[in-house]
Design a protein around this motif. Structure first.
Motif, short mmCIF file in Angstrom:
data_model
loop_
_atom_site.label_atom_id
_atom_site.label_comp_id
_atom_site.label_asym_id
_atom_site.label_seq_id
_atom_site.Cartn_x
_atom_site.Cartn_y
_atom_site.Cartn_z
N GLU A 83 0.90 -1.45 -0.14
CA GLU A 83 0.46 0.66 -0.22
C GLU A 83 0.96 0.97 0.17
O GLU A 83 -0.07 2.50 -0.47
N THR A 84 1.78 1.34 0.91
CA THR A 84 2.51 2.21 0.18
C THR A 84 4.62 2.49 -0.56
O THR A 84 4.83 3.39 -0.12
N TRP A 85 4.44 1.44 -0.81
CA TRP A 85 5.35 0.93 -2.13
C TRP A 85 5.47 2.12 -3.11
O TRP A 85 4.45 2.33 -3.46
N ASN A 86 6.78 3.00 -3.44
CA ASN A 86 6.92 3.49 -4.12
C ASN A 86 7.07 2.89 -5.26
O ASN A 86 8.90 2.75 -5.53
N THR A 91 5.68 0.43 -14.64
CA THR A 91 4.56 0.58 -14.29
C THR A 91 5.22 -1.04 -15.32
O THR A 91 5.84 -1.55 -15.25
N THR A 108 -6.98 0.12 -0.22
CA THR A 108 -5.99 1.29 -1.32
C THR A 108 -5.13 0.13 -2.45
O THR A 108 -4.65 0.54 -2.82
N GLY A 109 -5.24 -1.41 -1.90
CA GLY A 109 -4.77 -2.17 -2.92
C GLY A 109 -5.21 -2.01 -4.21
O GLY A 109 -4.56 -1.89 -4.72
N LYS A 112 -3.56 1.08 -6.21
CA LYS A 112 -2.50 0.96 -6.50
C LYS A 112 -2.46 -0.19 -7.90
O LYS A 112 -1.29 0.50 -8.74
N ALA A 115 -2.73 1.99 -10.80
CA ALA A 115 -1.64 2.40 -11.08
C ALA A 115 -1.53 1.65 -12.03
O ALA A 115 -0.16 2.79 -12.31
N VAL A 116 -0.32 0.63 -11.35
CA VAL A 116 0.99 0.37 -11.40
C VAL A 116 0.35 -0.88 -13.32
O VAL A 116 1.71 -1.09 -13.19
N THR A 179 -13.20 0.43 -7.97
CA THR A 179 -12.18 1.58 -9.23
C THR A 179 -12.37 1.61 -10.26
O THR A 179 -12.31 2.96 -10.87
#
Length: 252
Positions: A83-86, A91, A108-109, A112, A115-116, A179
């Motif tokens: 959840e907080t991984w940068n 991608t 959150t998962g 995320k 997004a990736v 989402t």
């Protein structure tokens, strides 16, 4: 509990089942490219299988001990909660999670993941369901019911656990749908079999999510001894005919 599995990473890697070849092949062949993100990669079991199928895998793992072991097997891993991984602008063609997505925040998962993943990228989360032969499954359930009568794991589900995984699949599907970023949701299943000796099954039990709460309750040794006796009563080994369940989807 998600951070408890690294207490003996080598045992975990040795004792945990591999995923069905058909499941790994389906993930690799359906992704638009070879770049895969493995969420909660653990010791790298699924990652290594995907590498063998031609993928390039990056793992994200919350437990440094598990990550360190995975690196020794040739898996690149970054240590962080997903959840907080940068992602640092990276991608991927596919995102997988083997036996771990239920630890991820359900709101959150999925966001995320969206997004990736690249457009057309594949989302695939999966669990293997350990289904002992019916008589042995009932014996295991009886053991839990006698040793831990007030625990949820003492319910009849312990003898036939496939239905319990529907909760994981439902929650994952709800998160993806919320989402608006995913399409083609599906729930394929993959049969698999493995022969277990008594000691192999006990090692698997020592690495399960049940081990820490059982140990904390002072009941693990009793469960192991009773389970060993039940397996000895059927000849000291058995065949596990089980199922892997998955939720797959495509990034719009």
């Amino acid at each position: 509990m998600a951070e408890s599995f690294g207490a003996d990473a080598a045992l975990y890697d040795r004792a945990r089942p591999r995923y069905p070849d058909a499941l790994i092949g389906a993930v690799a062949s359906s992704a638009p490219g070879p770049e895969v993100l493995d969420v909660g990669c653990g010791t790298g079991i699924a990652a290594r299988q995907l590498q063998a199928a031609g993928c390039r895998v990056l793992g994200v793992e919350i437990d440094e001990r598990m990550a360190a072991y995975a690196r020794t097997t040739g898996v690149e891993v970054e240590v962080s909660p997903f959840e907080t991984w940068n992602p640092a602008g990276r991608t991927f063609d596919a995102l997988i999670a083997g036996m771990t997505w239920h630890w991820i925040d359900p709101a959150t998962g999925p966001a995320k993941a969206a997004a990736v993943l690249r457009p057309g990228g594949r989302f695939a989360v999966f669990w293997y369901v350990l289904q002992p032969p019916a008589d042995l499954g009932r014996a295991f359930a009886d053991i839990y019911r006698e040793v831990l009568p007030d625990s949820p794991i003492s319910s009849p589900v312990a003898a036939s656990p496939l239905g319990a995984y529907e909760t994981f699949l439902d929650r994952a599907a709800e998160g993806l749908t919320a989402t608006g970023a995913f399409t083609d949701l599906d729930r394929p299943t993959f049969p698999w079999s493995r022969d277990y000796t008594r000691d192999e099954w006990l090692d698997q039990l020592r690495t399960s999510g049940l081990a820490k709460p059982l140990a904390d309750a002072g009941k693990l040794d009793t469960i192991l001894a009773r389970t060993a006796a039940a397996i000895d009563a059927v000849g000291g080994e058995f065949t596990l005919d089980s199922t892997a369940v998955a939720l797959v989807a495509t990034r719009r």
